[in-house]
Design an enzyme around this catalytic site. Structure first.
Site, short mmCIF file in Angstrom:
data_model
loop_
_atom_site.label_atom_id
_atom_site.label_comp_id
_atom_site.label_asym_id
_atom_site.label_seq_id
_atom_site.Cartn_x
_atom_site.Cartn_y
_atom_site.Cartn_z
CB ALA A 14 -0.93 -0.02 1.20
CB SER A 36 -5.87 0.08 8.70
OG SER A 36 -5.29 -1.01 9.40
CG HIS A 79 -6.47 -9.93 -3.07
ND1 HIS A 79 -5.45 -10.10 -3.99
CD2 HIS A 79 -5.93 -9.18 -2.07
CE1 HIS A 79 -4.36 -9.47 -3.57
NE2 HIS A 79 -4.63 -8.92 -2.39
CE LYS A 97 2.71 -8.77 -9.63
NZ LYS A 97 3.49 -9.01 -8.46
#
Length: 123
Positions: A14, A36, A79, A97
């Site tokens: 990030a 967060s 994800h 990814k």
């Protein structure tokens, strides 16, 4: 019109994205918010990377109408779930990814993007 990005997660990847966006000269884009699971962590990230808004929950950031695109920078195993949250909240998504850990999760993510009329990109 400026593209406002929200970052889901406040870890190392990030930080790389926040630094990359900050270095984009002439681009009309900014990291507007970070979320967060812990508000102090989001606040520390925001202070370190000059991000105007910090949230202590993902849902709170996703409720921010000014955030247009969300960069999903959480662990790979999360994800699919986090991308689905973003898409359901009406946000475009750039997911780090790998996209997901299973083919089924990938297919569900693509279907959710189509159902919500939003872009889903993998970075």
């Amino acid at each position: 019109m400026k593209l406002n990005i929200g970052i889901l997660g406040a870890g190392k990847i990030a930080a790389k994205m926040a630094n990359t966006v900050a270095a984009m000269q002439g681009a009309d884009v900014q990291v507007l918010a970070v979320a967060s699971r812990e508000l102090p962590r989001a606040q520390a990230f925001a202070a370190a990377h000059h991000v105007p808004r910090a949230y202590g929950s993902y849902e709170a950031m996703l409720a921010d109408a000014d955030v247009q695109l969300v960069y999903v920078a959480t662990p790979h195993s999360h994800h699919a779930r986090h991308t689905a949250l973003c898409l359901a909240a009406g946000k475009h998504v750039l997911c780090e990814k790998p996209m997901a850990t299973t083919l089924e999760d990938c297919e569900a993510m693509v279907a959710a993007a189509r159902e919500n009329g939003k872009y889903l990109m993998i970075g």
